[in-house]
Design an enzyme around this catalytic site. Sequence first.
Site, PDB file in Angstrom:
ATOM      1  N   ARG A  65       4.900   2.947  -6.490  1.00  0.00           N
ATOM      2  CA  ARG A  65       3.802   2.435  -7.009  1.00  0.00           C
ATOM      3  C   ARG A  65       3.143   1.388  -6.119  1.00  0.00           C
ATOM      4  O   ARG A  65       1.950   1.461  -6.206  1.00  0.00           O
ATOM      5  CB  ARG A  65       3.910   2.160  -8.508  1.00  0.00           C
ATOM      6  N   HIS A  69      -0.835   1.496  -4.917  1.00  0.00           N
ATOM      7  CA  HIS A  69      -1.566   0.347  -5.130  1.00  0.00           C
ATOM      8  C   HIS A  69      -1.988  -0.354  -3.753  1.00  0.00           C
ATOM      9  O   HIS A  69      -3.307  -0.629  -3.545  1.00  0.00           O
ATOM     10  CB  HIS A  69      -1.062  -0.689  -5.985  1.00  0.00           C
ATOM     11  N   ASN A  97      -3.290  -6.852 -15.552  1.00  0.00           N
ATOM     12  CA  ASN A  97      -1.736  -7.203 -14.831  1.00  0.00           C
ATOM     13  C   ASN A  97      -1.054  -6.020 -14.482  1.00  0.00           C
ATOM     14  O   ASN A  97      -0.886  -5.002 -15.142  1.00  0.00           O
ATOM     15  CB  ASN A  97      -1.041  -7.910 -15.929  1.00  0.00           C
ATOM     16  N   PRO A 165      -7.801   3.824 -10.555  1.00  0.00           N
ATOM     17  CA  PRO A 165      -8.074   4.788 -11.606  1.00  0.00           C
ATOM     18  C   PRO A 165      -7.252   4.213 -12.853  1.00  0.00           C
ATOM     19  O   PRO A 165      -6.331   3.272 -12.870  1.00  0.00           O
ATOM     20  CB  PRO A 165      -7.348   6.013 -11.020  1.00  0.00           C
ATOM     21  N   HIS A 195       4.423  10.358 -11.618  1.00  0.00           N
ATOM     22  CA  HIS A 195       4.686  10.062 -12.969  1.00  0.00           C
ATOM     23  C   HIS A 195       5.909  10.645 -13.441  1.00  0.00           C
ATOM     24  O   HIS A 195       6.350  10.260 -14.608  1.00  0.00           O
ATOM     25  CB  HIS A 195       3.653  10.084 -14.103  1.00  0.00           C
ATOM     26  N   THR A 196       6.726  11.535 -12.927  1.00  0.00           N
ATOM     27  CA  THR A 196       7.843  11.928 -13.123  1.00  0.00           C
ATOM     28  C   THR A 196       9.036  11.008 -13.009  1.00  0.00           C
ATOM     29  O   THR A 196      10.317  11.131 -13.513  1.00  0.00           O
ATOM     30  CB  THR A 196       8.469  13.238 -12.102  1.00  0.00           C
ATOM     31  N   ASP A 254      11.245  15.305  -9.984  1.00  0.00           N
ATOM     32  CA  ASP A 254      11.409  16.799 -10.349  1.00  0.00           C
ATOM     33  C   ASP A 254       9.907  17.125 -10.780  1.00  0.00           C
ATOM     34  O   ASP A 254       9.082  16.357 -10.633  1.00  0.00           O
ATOM     35  CB  ASP A 254      12.497  17.208 -10.950  1.00  0.00           C
TER      36      ASP A 254
HETATM   37  C1  HEM Z   1      -4.214   9.445 -11.232  1.00  0.00           C
HETATM   38  C2  HEM Z   1      -4.345   8.234 -11.336  1.00  0.00           C
HETATM   39  C3  HEM Z   1      -3.342   7.260 -11.778  1.00  0.00           C
HETATM   40  C4  HEM Z   1      -3.284   6.342 -13.022  1.00  0.00           C
HETATM   41  C5  HEM Z   1      -4.212   6.230 -13.820  1.00  0.00           C
HETATM   42  C6  HEM Z   1      -1.852   5.780 -13.089  1.00  0.00           C
HETATM   43  C7  HEM Z   1      -1.734   4.933 -13.873  1.00  0.00           C
HETATM   44  C8  HEM Z   1      -0.364   4.402 -14.046  1.00  0.00           C
HETATM   45  C9  HEM Z   1      -0.163   3.179 -15.128  1.00  0.00           C
HETATM   46  C10 HEM Z   1      -1.019   2.709 -16.116  1.00  0.00           C
HETATM   47  C11 HEM Z   1       1.351   2.888 -15.075  1.00  0.00           C
HETATM   48  C12 HEM Z   1       2.076   2.323 -15.794  1.00  0.00           C
HETATM   49  C13 HEM Z   1       2.298   0.777 -15.484  1.00  0.00           C
HETATM   50  C14 HEM Z   1       2.845  -0.271 -16.429  1.00  0.00           C
HETATM   51  O1  HEM Z   1       2.535  -0.112 -17.471  1.00  0.00           O
HETATM   52  O2  HEM Z   1       3.784  -0.768 -16.068  1.00  0.00           O
HETATM   53  C15 HEM Z   1       1.607   3.849 -13.760  1.00  0.00           C
HETATM   54  C16 HEM Z   1       2.937   3.853 -13.474  1.00  0.00           C
HETATM   55  C17 HEM Z   1       3.487   4.259 -12.170  1.00  0.00           C
HETATM   56  N1  HEM Z   1       2.559   5.131 -11.441  1.00  0.00           N
HETATM   57 FE1  HEM Z   1       0.777   5.781 -11.505  1.00  0.00          FE
HETATM   58  N2  HEM Z   1      -1.274   6.088 -11.919  1.00  0.00           N
HETATM   59  C18 HEM Z   1      -2.167   7.024 -11.263  1.00  0.00           C
HETATM   60  C19 HEM Z   1      -1.521   7.656  -9.896  1.00  0.00           C
HETATM   61  C20 HEM Z   1      -0.470   7.331  -9.413  1.00  0.00           C
HETATM   62  C21 HEM Z   1      -0.210   7.716  -7.946  1.00  0.00           C
HETATM   63  C22 HEM Z   1      -1.119   8.438  -7.126  1.00  0.00           C
HETATM   64  C23 HEM Z   1       1.137   7.239  -7.762  1.00  0.00           C
HETATM   65  C24 HEM Z   1       2.021   7.206  -6.528  1.00  0.00           C
HETATM   66  C25 HEM Z   1       1.565   7.871  -5.338  1.00  0.00           C
HETATM   67  C26 HEM Z   1       1.611   6.734  -8.892  1.00  0.00           C
HETATM   68  C27 HEM Z   1       2.971   6.034  -9.191  1.00  0.00           C
HETATM   69  C28 HEM Z   1       3.590   5.455 -10.202  1.00  0.00           C
HETATM   70  C29 HEM Z   1       4.841   5.230 -10.581  1.00  0.00           C
HETATM   71  C30 HEM Z   1       5.959   5.394  -9.534  1.00  0.00           C
HETATM   72  C31 HEM Z   1       4.945   4.522 -11.852  1.00  0.00           C
HETATM   73  C32 HEM Z   1       6.162   3.920 -12.348  1.00  0.00           C
HETATM   74  C33 HEM Z   1       6.169   2.374 -11.967  1.00  0.00           C
HETATM   75  C34 HEM Z   1       7.237   1.741 -12.560  1.00  0.00           C
HETATM   76  O3  HEM Z   1       8.184   2.268 -13.150  1.00  0.00           O
HETATM   77  O4  HEM Z   1       7.563   0.456 -12.266  1.00  0.00           O
HETATM   78  N3  HEM Z   1       0.687   6.756  -9.891  1.00  0.00           N
HETATM   79  N4  HEM Z   1       0.627   4.453 -13.280  1.00  0.00           N
HETATM   80  C1  LIG Z   2       1.642 -10.604 -15.276  1.00  0.00           C
HETATM   81  O1  LIG Z   2       2.809 -10.423 -15.657  1.00  0.00           O
HETATM   82  C2  LIG Z   2       3.877 -11.307 -15.589  1.00  0.00           C
HETATM   83  C3  LIG Z   2       5.178 -10.879 -16.402  1.00  0.00           C
HETATM   84  O2  LIG Z   2       4.905 -10.088 -17.567  1.00  0.00           O
HETATM   85  C4  LIG Z   2       3.418 -12.813 -16.059  1.00  0.00           C
HETATM   86  O3  LIG Z   2       4.505 -13.709 -15.742  1.00  0.00           O
HETATM   87  C5  LIG Z   2       2.169 -12.888 -15.101  1.00  0.00           C
HETATM   88  O4  LIG Z   2       1.535 -14.162 -15.704  1.00  0.00           O
HETATM   89  C6  LIG Z   2       1.148 -12.005 -15.468  1.00  0.00           C
HETATM   90  N1  LIG Z   2      -0.045 -12.348 -14.628  1.00  0.00           N
HETATM   91  C7  LIG Z   2      -1.539 -12.388 -15.018  1.00  0.00           C
HETATM   92  C8  LIG Z   2      -2.169 -12.728 -13.989  1.00  0.00           C
HETATM   93  O5  LIG Z   2      -1.507 -11.901 -16.070  1.00  0.00           O
END
Ligand code: HEM
Ligand SMILES: *[C@@H]1O[C@H](CO)[C@@H](O)[C@H](O)[C@H]1NC(C)=O
Length: 327
Positions: A65, A69, A97, A165, A195-196, A254
């Site tokens: 991720r 980003h 955040n 996005p 997101h797998t 997967d």
């Molecule tokens: C299509 C648009 C996308 C949206 C709207 C999106 C949105 C999100 C959101 C909201 C999360 C959860 C963050 C959280 O609450 O901690 C997430 C997690 C994640 N995203 Fe996406 N994402 C997108 C595309 C992608 C792409 C292109 C990648 C990588 C190439 C990616 C990789 C990941 C990964 C690996 C996680 C898990 C992160 C973790 O476990 O800390 N995402 N994404």
């Molecule tokens: C983002 O999240 C972390 C941990 O949850 C928190 O300590 C931090 O203050 C947050 N940062 C902002 C800009 O909200």
Amino acid sequence: MASRSSFLTFLVCTALLAVLFGAADAQGLRVGFYKKTCPKAETIVRETVAGFVAKDATVAAPLLRLHFHDCFVRGCDGSVLLNSTKGRLAEKDAMPNLSLDGFYVIDAAKAAVEVACPGVVSCADIVALAARDGVELVIDQSITREDRAAGRARVVGSEAVANLPSSFGEITELKANFARKGLSAKDLAVLSGSHTIGNAHCNAFSKRLYNFTGKGDRDPSLAPAYARKLRSQCPRGDETSIVEMDPGRAVSFDTSYYVRVVNGKGLFHSDAALLRDKVTRDLVYQYTGSASKFFRDFGVAMGKMGSIGVLTGARGEIRRHCALVNA
Ligand code: HEM
Ligand SMILES: *[C@@H]1O[C@H](CO)[C@@H](O)[C@H](O)[C@H]1NC(C)=O
Ligand SMILES: *[C@@H]1O[C@H](CO)[C@@H](O)[C@H](O)[C@H]1NC(C)=O
Ligand SMILES: *[C@@H]1O[C@H](CO)[C@@H](O)[C@H](O)[C@H]1NC(C)=O
């Protein structure tokens, strides 16, 4: 088998050609780019990531991720790693955040690479390599060996502000967002397969459970039984609990994400939205049945994502520490 390995050879050669004939980039990942200047760089990053993944396999997801980003905000320039300074709010502390993680792995890899070759390898490249290595390390071991081999090679295909996005995005917005980065609907469908692996906080989807259109309703594209389960994990108003995006398989790279999407169990509205466009829907269905196609397309799309807005030559700086600009 034979045709697959010759295609692999073709891909590897193409990567090498890009290295030979590409511009002399200071940033921007090229597979083999550091062959002369820091031959051990890729191995050092891989070993560092492997060490962390062995202790905690969930770290592969935040590493992937981070690369996403980094590339989507201002281009793959390592800026996602910078700490805030007085008067300058860093991306990682930015408003919605971002809940990014895995920085300690990047810092460790960078420190190890700096020992071997000071001032040579860019932070953006370390992020790209770490994302690739993390994915490779958690590729589902039950997938056939040939398919895994294809996956590895293709993920290695990573050759190389608008906004990120929204997880509530509709398909037209998501496609437009990717298009602004030069990425296609296909790239959207295949990169969403990330997101797998990994986790999400309740606030990224709880609106779907309680108040989807502001009328106290549920997102109709969410399977009812899954919605009930999510409501128990994320009670109303809970913004901070964490759920696995691919429950029970959150550290396995997967195709199960696509099976979930087809069954109304994509966690985000943006995941479900992939079914609302012919191109993305067809791909979702195809990936459910073919890990090798998913891996192949994923590697190609990662390569495209990894070259968004890459800084070249003097426009880039090789930072000594990824969190700080050089003094
Ligand atoms: C299509 C648009 C996308 C949206 C709207 C999106 C949105 C999100 C959101 C909201 C999360 C959860 C963050 C959280 O609450 O901690 C997430 C997690 C994640 N995203 Fe996406 N994402 C997108 C595309 C992608 C792409 C292109 C990648 C990588 C190439 C990616 C990789 C990941 C990964 C690996 C996680 C898990 C992160 C973790 O476990 O800390 N995402 N994404
Ligand atoms: C983002 O999240 C972390 C941990 O949850 C928190 O300590 C931090 O203050 C947050 N940062 C902002 C800009 O909200
Ligand atoms: C960057 O910030 C994090 C926490 O916000 C801190 O732990 C870390 O030491 C900082 N890095 C540097 C090099 O100052
Ligand atoms: C649902 O959303 C609407 C519109 O955004 C808001 O006015 C209302 O207070 C929300 N209801 C709850 C229970 O959060």
